[in-house]
Design an enzyme around this catalytic site. Structure first.
Site, PDB file in Angstrom:
ATOM      1  N   HIS A  92       0.824  -1.222   0.000  1.00 30.63           N
ATOM      2  CA  HIS A  92       0.000   0.000   0.000  1.00 30.63           C
ATOM      3  C   HIS A  92       0.854   1.267   0.000  1.00 30.63           C
ATOM      4  O   HIS A  92       0.568   2.236   0.693  1.00 30.63           O
ATOM      5  CB  HIS A  92      -0.959   0.008   1.193  1.00 30.63           C
ATOM      6  CG  HIS A  92      -2.083  -0.963   1.059  1.00 30.63           C
ATOM      7  ND1 HIS A  92      -3.087  -0.824   0.121  1.00 30.63           N
ATOM      8  CD2 HIS A  92      -2.348  -2.108   1.745  1.00 30.63           C
ATOM      9  CE1 HIS A  92      -3.939  -1.841   0.237  1.00 30.63           C
ATOM     10  NE2 HIS A  92      -3.506  -2.632   1.203  1.00 30.63           N
ATOM     11  N   ASP A 148       0.730  -4.981   5.298  1.00 30.19           N
ATOM     12  CA  ASP A 148      -0.328  -5.868   4.821  1.00 30.19           C
ATOM     13  C   ASP A 148      -0.378  -5.855   3.292  1.00 30.19           C
ATOM     14  O   ASP A 148       0.108  -4.940   2.644  1.00 30.19           O
ATOM     15  CB  ASP A 148      -1.693  -5.443   5.376  1.00 30.19           C
ATOM     16  CG  ASP A 148      -2.086  -4.039   4.934  1.00 30.19           C
ATOM     17  OD1 ASP A 148      -1.227  -3.147   4.985  1.00 30.19           O
ATOM     18  OD2 ASP A 148      -3.259  -3.830   4.553  1.00 30.19           O
ATOM     19  N   GLU A 149      -0.969  -6.910   2.748  1.00 29.68           N
ATOM     20  CA  GLU A 149      -1.249  -7.016   1.318  1.00 29.68           C
ATOM     21  C   GLU A 149      -0.048  -6.570   0.465  1.00 29.68           C
ATOM     22  O   GLU A 149      -0.157  -5.673  -0.361  1.00 29.68           O
ATOM     23  CB  GLU A 149      -2.506  -6.198   0.975  1.00 29.68           C
ATOM     24  CG  GLU A 149      -3.743  -6.755   1.681  1.00 29.68           C
ATOM     25  CD  GLU A 149      -5.022  -6.007   1.378  1.00 29.68           C
ATOM     26  OE1 GLU A 149      -4.945  -4.814   1.056  1.00 29.68           O
ATOM     27  OE2 GLU A 149      -6.107  -6.618   1.469  1.00 29.68           O
ATOM     28  N   VAL A 150       1.071  -7.223   0.699  1.00 32.70           N
ATOM     29  CA  VAL A 150       2.297  -6.899  -0.038  1.00 32.70           C
ATOM     30  C   VAL A 150       2.238  -7.630  -1.382  1.00 32.70           C
ATOM     31  O   VAL A 150       2.884  -8.662  -1.591  1.00 32.70           O
ATOM     32  CB  VAL A 150       3.548  -7.292   0.779  1.00 32.70           C
ATOM     33  CG1 VAL A 150       4.808  -6.756   0.107  1.00 32.70           C
ATOM     34  CG2 VAL A 150       3.448  -6.748   2.206  1.00 32.70           C
ATOM     35  N   ASP A 199      -1.644 -10.339   7.822  1.00 32.68           N
ATOM     36  CA  ASP A 199      -2.087 -11.215   6.730  1.00 32.68           C
ATOM     37  C   ASP A 199      -0.954 -11.844   5.929  1.00 32.68           C
ATOM     38  O   ASP A 199      -1.189 -12.788   5.175  1.00 32.68           O
ATOM     39  CB  ASP A 199      -3.028 -10.458   5.784  1.00 32.68           C
ATOM     40  CG  ASP A 199      -2.429  -9.178   5.245  1.00 32.68           C
ATOM     41  OD1 ASP A 199      -1.873  -9.182   4.152  1.00 32.68           O
ATOM     42  OD2 ASP A 199      -2.508  -8.157   5.956  1.00 32.68           O
TER      43      ASP A 199
END
EC number: 3.2.1.52
Length: 486
Positions: A92, A148-150, A199
Site C-alpha cells: 500500500h 499488509d497485502e504486499v 495477513d
C-alpha cells in the site's frame, strides 16, 4: 467503563487516504468516540501527513499542517484517546511510489503498490517517513507500520534473482523487511512498540517465524471483517503466534469500508455480526489473549479506488459496534443506549438509518447521503426508463433525431423539471454540510461519483426536450426555391 469487554484497548481507525475530516469536525466527534467506549485512535495519515524535505512531495493538497497534527493530538488527549500513528512501509505504498522520484523503488516497475525490499534506499525512505511521524508524535507508545497485502512480492527482478538462491523464499523476504523496519523504529525510539497487520504471516512455517526475530520486535494485528469469520481458526492462529514468540496480539474488526468499494452507508447488521464473532474469539482463549481491538473504518480500498462510506455515515455502525464490545452483546438495552448517545429515534439494524434522524456530529450528512444513495438514481431511472411517455415517445432513437409529438413535451418536461429542482435543492444542502466537515477535493469527488451522473442524465433529457420543442424556423419568402443557393 470497560464492563464485561475482553478488549482492554478499543481503537477507532481513521483512514485519511480519502475524505480526511477537517480538524474542526474531529473536535466534535472525538468526545462522542470516548462516550461510545473508545479509548484510542489508529490514525492512518498516508498523504495527509505534513512531510518535509525530499518527502514534501508526498503531501496531499490539503494535508494537515504540523500545528494541526498537534491540535489533533491535543484533542485526543482531552478525550483520553491514545493515538497510534500508522505509516505504510511495505505494501500500500502507492501514495509514495506513484511519484517519479521514488518509482525506481517499486518491487515491480509497473505497479506502485509494493516497495522493493532489496534496495538500501527503500529502508532509508521508510526510515525517514517514520522519523518525521514520530517527531510529531512525541508521546506515542506504539507505531503501526502496515505490512499488509504486499502484492507482487517476489516478482521483481531483484527478488527473482534472490529467490534462486537456496533456502530463500518470499516468506523469508517478507520477514526480513519487517524485521528491518521494526528495528529501525526501535533504534529511533526504543520505547515505541511497532504493530503490523498479520495477513502476510499465517501461512509461514512456525519454525521460520520463530527464528526470524520478528516476534520479539512487533505485535501482530489479526484482521478479519467478515460477518462469519472462522472463530476456531482464529483461536488456532493466535495459539500459533504465541508459540512463535509474539508476546501480545491484537484484533481488527470493521465498522465501515469493508463491504464494497463504493458503499455509501454501512450495513450495520453485518458489522455487528463481525464484532460478535470477535467477542467469541476473545472469549475462547486466556483473558489477556488479545491486547485490544482496532475498529477499522476504511475510506478507500486503496489509494486509487473510489470513496466508500464517509465517516459521518459510519457513526451509527461504529456506535453499535463499540457498545456491543463494551457490554458483551447487543440487546434492547444496548440498542437504546446507542440511540440515546446518537440522539436518534430508532437505530435500523437491517436497513439504512431513517432519514433526518440524529443529533450527533455529521448526522445531517448521514441523512442526506442516505437519501441520495437510496433514491437519487432510482428516481431518475424511474423517469427515464419507467415513464411510458419517455420510453414510448422520447426514446434514444427519438432523442438522437430530435423527434417528439409536441403534446408529449407537456407530459415529460414538468415531471423532469420538478425532479431536477427537488434533487438540486437537496444536493445544495448536502454540499454545504460536506464543506463543513471535509476539504474541497473530497466534496468534489463524492458529488461527482454519487450525484452528478444522475443529475446530468436529467439535465440531458431536459436539454433534448428544449431543442425539439424550440419554435420552428420562420417560413421562406413566397416564391423562393428553398433548394436554390442564396
Amino acid at each position: 467503563m470497560s464492563g464485561s469487554t475482553p478488549f482492554q484497548m478499543r481503537l477507532v481507525h481513521l483512514d485519511l487516504k480519502g475524505a480526511p475530516p477537517k480538524v474542526s469536525y474531529l473536535s466534535e466527534i472525538f468526545p462522542l468516540f470516548r462516550a461510545l467506549g473508545a479509548n484510542g485512535l489508529l490514525i492512518e495519515y498516508e498523504d495527509m501527513f505534513p512531510y518535509e524535505g525530499p518527502l514534501r512531495l508526498l503531501r496531499a493538497k490539503y494535508a494537515y499542517s504540523p500545528s494541526e497534527i498537534k491540535e489533533i493530538l491535543h484533542l485526543a488527549g482531552l478525550n483520553e484517546l491514545e493515538v497510534i500513528p500508522l505509516v505504510q512501509t511495505f505494501g500500500h505504498m502507492e501514495f509514495v511510489l506513484k511519484h517519479t522520484a521514488f518509482a525506481h523503488l517499486r518491487e515491480v516497475g509497473s505497479f506502485p503498490c509494493t516497495l522493493n525490499p532489496h534496495e538500501a534506499e527503500s529502508l532509508a525512505l521508510v526510515g525517514a517517513m517514520i522519523d518525521q511521524v514520530l517527531e510529531l508524535h512525541p508521546g506515542a507508545q506504539r507505531l503501526h507500520v502496515g505490512c499488509d497485502e504486499v502484492y507482487y512480492l517476489g516478482e521483481g527482478e531483484a527478488s527473482r534473482r534472490w529467490l534462486q538462491q537456496e533456502q530463500n523464499s518470499t516468506g523469508k523476504l517478507c520477514l526480513s523487511h519487517m524485521r528491518a523496519v521494526a528495528s529501525r523504529v526501535k533504534a529511533r525510539r526504543p520505547s515505541v512498540t511497532p504493530l503490523v497487520w498479520d495477513d502476510m504471516l499465517p501461512d509461514l512455517p512456525e519454525d521460520q517465524l520463530a527464528a526470524s526475530g520478528v516476534p520479539q520486535l512487533v505485535e501482530p494485528v489479526l484482521w478479519d471483517y467478515t460477518a462469519d469469520l472462522d472463530v476456531h481458526g482464529k483461536v488456532l492462529l493466535m495459539q500459533k503466534y504465541r508459540r512463535c514468540g509474539f508476546p501480545r496480539l491484537w484484533a481488527a474488526s470493521a465498522f465501515k469500508g469493508a463491504t464494497g468499494p463504493s458503499q455509501a452507508v454501512p450495513p450495520v447488521e453485518h458489522h455487528l455480526r463481525n464484532h460478535v464473532q470477535w467477542l467469541q474469539v476473545a472469549g475462547s482463549g486466556p483473558t489477556d489473549s488479545l491486547q485490544g481491538i482496532i475498529l477499522t473504518g476504511w475510506q478507500r480500498y486503496d489509494h486509487y479506488s473510489v470513496l466508500c462510506e464517509l465517516l459521518p455515515a459510519g457513526v451509527p455502525s461504529l456506535a453499535a459496534c463499540l457498545q456491543l464490545l463494551l457490554r458483551g452483546g447487543f440487546d434492547e438495552d444496548v440498542k437504546a443506549k446507542v440511540e440515546n448517545l446518537l440522539g436518534i429515534s430508532s437505530l435500523e439494524i437491517t436497513d439504512p438509518v431513517r432519514e433526518g434522524a440524529g443529533s450527533f456530529p455529521g448526522s445531517n450528512i448521514l441523512a442526506l447521503v442516505t437519501q441520495v444513495s437510496l433514491h437519487l438514481r432510482s428516481s431518475v431511472d424511474a423517469l427515464l426508463e419507467g415513464n411510458r411517455y419517455v420510453t414510448g415517445w422520447f426514446s434514444p432513437y427519438h432523442r438522437q433525431r430530435k423527434l417528439i409529438h409536441p403534446v408529449m413535451v407537456q407530459h415529460i418536461q414538468p415531471a423532469a423539471l420538478s425532479l431536477l429542482a427537488q434533487w438540486s435543492t437537496l444536493v445544495q444542502e448536502l454540499e454545504a454540510a460536506l464543506q463543513l466537515a471535509f476539504y474541497p477535493d473530497a466534496v468534489e469527488e463524492w458529488l461527482e461519483e454519487n450525484v452528478h451522473p444522475s443529475l446530468q442524465r436529467l439535465q440531458a433529457l431536459l436539454q433534448d426536450l428544449s431543442e425539439v420543442s424550440a419554435p420552428p424556423l420562420p417560413p421562406t419568402s413566397p416564391g423562393r426555391d428553398v433548394a436554390q443557393d442564396p
